[in-house]
Enzyme design. Structure first.
Site, PDB file in Angstrom:
ATOM      1  N   HIS A 185      10.283  17.406   7.606  1.00 54.80           N
ATOM      2  CA  HIS A 185      11.134  17.222   6.252  1.00 54.80           C
ATOM      3  C   HIS A 185      11.273  15.681   6.940  1.00 54.80           C
ATOM      4  O   HIS A 185      11.518  14.655   5.039  1.00 54.80           O
ATOM      5  CB  HIS A 185      11.837  17.972   5.883  1.00 54.80           C
ATOM      6  CG  HIS A 185      11.555  19.396   5.625  1.00 54.80           C
ATOM      7  ND1 HIS A 185      11.202  19.545   3.643  1.00 54.80           N
ATOM      8  CD2 HIS A 185      11.690  20.651   6.226  1.00 54.80           C
ATOM      9  CE1 HIS A 185      10.790  20.956   4.135  1.00 54.80           C
ATOM     10  NE2 HIS A 185      10.380  21.701   5.709  1.00 54.80           N
ATOM     11  N   GLU A 219       0.877  -1.156   0.098  1.00 58.22           N
ATOM     12  CA  GLU A 219       0.336  -0.241   0.362  1.00 58.22           C
ATOM     13  C   GLU A 219       0.720   0.889   0.061  1.00 58.22           C
ATOM     14  O   GLU A 219       2.141   1.359  -0.016  1.00 58.22           O
ATOM     15  CB  GLU A 219      -1.395   0.070   1.119  1.00 58.22           C
ATOM     16  CG  GLU A 219      -0.094  -0.040   2.419  1.00 58.22           C
ATOM     17  CD  GLU A 219      -1.772  -0.313   3.460  1.00 58.22           C
ATOM     18  OE1 GLU A 219      -1.825  -1.255   3.360  1.00 58.22           O
ATOM     19  OE2 GLU A 219      -1.060   0.517   4.623  1.00 58.22           O
TER      20      GLU A 219
END
Lengths: 291, 369, 291, 369
Positions: free
Chosen positions: C247, C209
């Site tokens: 990030h 997935e």
């Protein structure tokens, strides 16, 4: 033959730029130890006795494929340095410092177990495969090749005994200092097992002392698993008993720990216990002669 | 470093381990008020010995007079060679059962070990092995619930008592680890209608880790001389004979004493000045020994990390500055042996190469003087 | 043949007396799983579906020589129970619970590494060696023996796909649910390696997935080390992108993690990616036929 | 759970990690006093997005007027689809260098991982791999000095900056572990004349571990409906289409949505009601979906731990109590399938065995209605 280390063992020295680190680097080099690198944070790029110094153990191991390390690091920082060595892939770790806190020593041993590494010490003189490599601080000249394996809880007493052997012209295969602390990496049993497997070792000397139950455990192991003759010397016969706090120590020791208990256990295991260090060489001679 | 019961209990309380209400006194007079405050009381000598109970160091009182009398008796008691400086008076708790619970270090396993038994109390050393549960703890994960459940299973403990232990043991372990304890023993751990209460406390802190516990008190069982040695970072114990012994390394020092005794001498002390001592430490060690006024001085050096030249130089320095006018038997071999001998020979001092000879010479000297 | 477990694997059920524990004990027994004991503190001496219940995993392992465990324990207590199983000597540990804190999962994995144990999950349906043993909560009837190895990140979607296979008369060797959490014990690579080594497995299905980089890592591994044909199905094509905090995630993923990135990586590795679950069986048929 | 920058910095401060002095405001008017208090200031939108800087969500001011103007501009900004509710005004620190430092979880390694770079700032994602150091941490021993020394070595950091990192990283790691963080990111980590200061804070707490942090604030980015779903412990996301989708398991729910889209339909939502839900949770899930007023209801159940009979019963219950008068496409297979079907058939409800058919039927229904 040798156990644990030989002339191919690639050694790094952690704390190489310190007074002891640099002195013993020289001593080890002159013994023939294959010292490939040193570590001293902030001093990377320097050299000690011709050995290149790196910032971290990772760097040293990466660049010189080391497999053993000896630590000359003050006790409060020893655990961190030991972790570093183990994490960098070192498989034989010799901890010279005294006074490493016991809980730090337990932490080190737990991590070494994860990494399948052998820890010698702390508070040890190290180990030497006579004539090929020494990782430690013992005086070079007494450690000459021969048929006797020696394992000791104490340092100077071990030199004393090995010195007597040397005087009698008897050399050693490997001499291992287990270290004098309550938590040390190697026990008598570990080293006895190696000596039993080592074809070059014909007979074994065990140097013990009062306190703890290491000698009694060794005696049980000798009975079950050691075929080679073993001679022992034990220090502490004259020591007054200490005052004990609580019962936990006694529960753990279960009547073991005294001079008498140790001598009895060893005698039962067929081990000859010398009553003076000077009596060790004759007993060894007998053993080597098959008496 | 061994802690007195009352200090151990202060630490227990800091880690939220239940202890009895109490009052610490320094003279029997102070005992009278305690009964008013605490009701029926237990009166306990604060000595660093495991033999206190058997030596009569614990008493009971239910009136101020009785308390004073018992306290006075205990203050007068000598236990295991120790005198009672302080006495702890505690409320008498209602004990339904006495358990034994300790954490200590098992060197063979490299691990902390839990010792636990339903048979706590004075004769705990005699509890049969199968009724004293030992469980080594993995320091990488600490005192998890499963450890306690397994200990309880082996002890045959279930229900409320297990719940109590599930609360108590993690606290004791936290203290044991955070304070660098070598021993944290509760005997008896009293089961009362209010749950578990630590009726005693035996706590020992690792000397080598004291530097990171500036908040802990410093307790010493040492003599004045031993304290002075401690300041110099020397391992020193008074023994009472007349041959002062100085060596490097605990094992060889012990062996030297054994040998002195073997040849009929009486060692005055144990002094291990350690490996790799510098000039100053070596000189100070010598001065300390000379200050004890022995008949003979026996120096036994097998230099590994210790350098013979440093020892020789220290000896000469002390001789020149303070004078050494007792007979000396000096054994010196090992690292920088030649340099050391040279330094001593310049001063007319001979050395032995053999420990055996040096010891026999020292015993000889002591019998002559 | 089977990987990880077979009919000889001796299984204990931790949390056997709970609603799910007892229900799935019955289901596993009827599948043929060799369940030897259950654990439920405070309920030792009882029995569930004829299986004896013990106070601790140690007791269960000691008395019944178990080597695998399945956990039905609420998430807040799962780490403690997992440690217990590992410490008792369990080598295959299946963690059914959802919502185990990530830091607890990391702790479990670190300890399992020390103990050389395999952890399946958490948040998994478990694993099944079709026809011989299932340690998990998947519906029994779809898991019939055959030549296909299946490894999946998600549960029900995996049943869906295995169900389609069954309808087409194709069975499975072993089906492994890796678990849906961010920290799980087994990765695609671990299971792919086992399938490659397993002679009974002819072809492999990978059910992935979006999110994370497990599929891309699998693709790289397939390129380097897997010779058997692999078919994949990936869920999440239609999912809107989530809002990201910081990030670090992007630095770790380095452009991986999207549906497109995964499809591309798998295609490059020669993996056929089905665009509907119903398309998996035809692709597998082709693969089995050597097309 | 993502934390706003100001909350992240509160936690930093709690762990003794240096942060700039600051003031939190809720309207532009409150900005005027800040300059008097803090001197030159930075004005930052408090939104939960990594795109704030690039979207203009950060401004500067050196006078009260300027501060108010910038604050007003930022309050009006939409960033990454989010509105600014609060603004953080901070003293402007003197930045000599911008580092990047983060702790996050590396699933592949099963470990926390340190990410560190000398090239911090806005474009950190583009820093070349060799300038972004990654170091996975062994949780059994934690953040030891050697880890930091090795990270510094790889970064080429020595001297004072290394000393600063040796102080800072253990604090960040302690916070990361103790607070169950998934992410603790400092970008930029500012090197100033006073040492390292965290100029930003991105902290995410593991939702599954919130139960053990009752002291942490609860922040939600969810809609009212999603919040309601959260209370029911459902994974629910609004998507905007007209086919309401209910399935069990995240993977199959995703696959169902993919398939709806594949056949040309528009899913209204993602709803995974989890594995093994009981009657009540299943009913509540249904009621929640019906409350969103969709055109079609698609139920896709492949029962493993979920029991078909429970789902069927829940459906019948809701139908009887609240009424279900929209078209339904119901797929039901797996554990207790026969019982489930029987329950539904009694109410005249047909089910599909195939997911494909059920989805196509649902898309068909939505295009008809």
């Amino acid at each position: 033959m040798s156990i644990y280390i030989d002339e191919n063992t690639r050694v790094i020295v952690q704390g190489i730029t310190g007074r002891q680190g640099s002195f013993h680097t020289g001593q080890m080099l002159s013994y023939g130890t294959n010292i490939v690198a040193g570590v001293s944070p902030g001093k990377g790029g320097q050299a000690v006795e011709g050995v290149p110094v790196f910032e971290t153990a990772f760097e040293a191991v990466e660049k010189h494929a080391a497999d053993a390390s000896i630590l000359f690091i003050p006790a409060p920082f020893a655990r961190d340095a030991a972790y570093e060595a183990l994490e960098a892939g070192i498989k034989i770790l010799v901890l010279i410092p005294e006074s490493i806190p016991l809980h730090d020593a337990m932490d080190i041993m737990a991590h070494a177990r994860q990494k399948d590494a052998v820890v010698v010490g702390p508070n040890t003189f190290g180990l030497v495969s006579s004539g090929s490599s020494k990782i430690g601080i013992m005086p070079n000249r007494y450690f000459v090749p021969g048929p006797v394996g020696v394992v000791s809880r104490s340092g100077t007493l071990c030199y004393e005994i090995v010195g007597h052997l040397t005087e009698h012209g008897i050399g050693t295969t490997t001499v291992v200092g287990m270290g004098g602390d309550r938590v040390v990496g190697l026990h008598f049993i570990d080293v006895l097992k190696k000596f039993e497997e080592d074809p070059a070792t014909e007979t074994i000397i065990l140097v013990g002392e009062i306190g703890g139950s290491a000698e009694e455990e060794a005696a049980a192991y000798i009975t079950s698993s050691i075929s080679k003759p073993v001679v022992a010397y034990l220090a502490g016969k004259s020591a007054p008993p200490g005052k004990r706090m609580g019962h936990a120590g006694a529960i753990i020791e279960r009547g073991r720990g005294t001079f008498e208990s140790k001598v009895e256990a060893l005698n039962e295991a067929g081990v000859k216990v010398a009553d003076l260090p000077t009596k060790v060489p004759p007993l060894i001679k007998d053993a080597l002669a098959g008496k | 470093m061994k802690l007195y019961e009352h200090l151990g209990k202060e630490l227990f309380a800091r880690y939220d381990i239940p202890v009895p209400r109490s009052k610490l006194i320094e003279s029997a007079d102070q005992a009278t008020g305690a009964v008013d405050e605490l009701g029926e009381v237990v009166i306990k000598s604060q000595v660093l010995s495991g033999k206190r109970g058997k030596a009569g160091g614990i008493g009971f009182a239910s009136s101020p007079d009785e308390a004073k009398k018992e306290a006075a008796r205990i203050f007068d008691l000598e236990i295991d060679g120790l005198t009672t400086e302080k006495v702890l008076i505690e409320e008498k708790i209602k004990i339904e059962q006495e358990l034994y619970l300790a954490l200590t270090i098992d060197g063979s396993a490299h691990r902390p070990v839990v010792l636990a038994s339903l048979d706590g109390g004075m004769d705990v050393e005699d509890v049969p092995e199968e009724r004293m549960i030992r469980y080594p703890v993995d320091v990488t994960i600490g005192m998890q619930g499963y450890v306690i459940r397994e200990i309880c299973r082996r002890m045959g403990v279930t229900g409320d008592l297990r719940k109590e232990l599930l609360k108590l043991l993690p606290k004791l372990y936290k203290m044991f680890r955070e304070l660098d304890a070598e021993l944290a023993e509760i005997n008896p751990l009293a089961l009362t209608p209010d749950g578990l209460i630590a009726a005693d406390a035996k706590v020992t802190i690792d000397d080598d880790a004291l530097y990171r516990h500036p908040d802990l008190p410093r307790i010493s069982e040492k003599t004045a001389l031993e304290l002075k040695a401690e300041e110099l970072d020397l391992a020193y114990v008074e023994l009472g004979g007349d041959i002062a012994v100085m060596a490097n390394g605990a094992g060889i020092t012990m062996a030297t004493l054994d040998m002195v005794q073997h040849y009929g001498g009486e060692p005055a002390n144990f002094l291990d000045f350690g490996g790799g001592a510098d000039l100053e430490k070596t000189s100070k060690s010598l001065e300390l020994l000379l200050g004890t006024d022995p008949k003979v001085l026996l120096i036994n050096i097998f230099g590994g990390i210790t350098r013979c030249d440093v020892v020789a130089e220290a000896f000469v320095q002390v001789k020149q500055n303070k004078g050494i006018d007792l007979p000396v038997s000096f054994r010196l071999v090992g690292t920088n042996e030649a340099e050391g001998k040279q330094i001593l020979e310049k001063e007319g001092i001979k050395t032995f190469a053999s420990m055996d000879e040096a010891v026999r010479h020292a015993v000889q000297l002591s019998s002559e003087s």
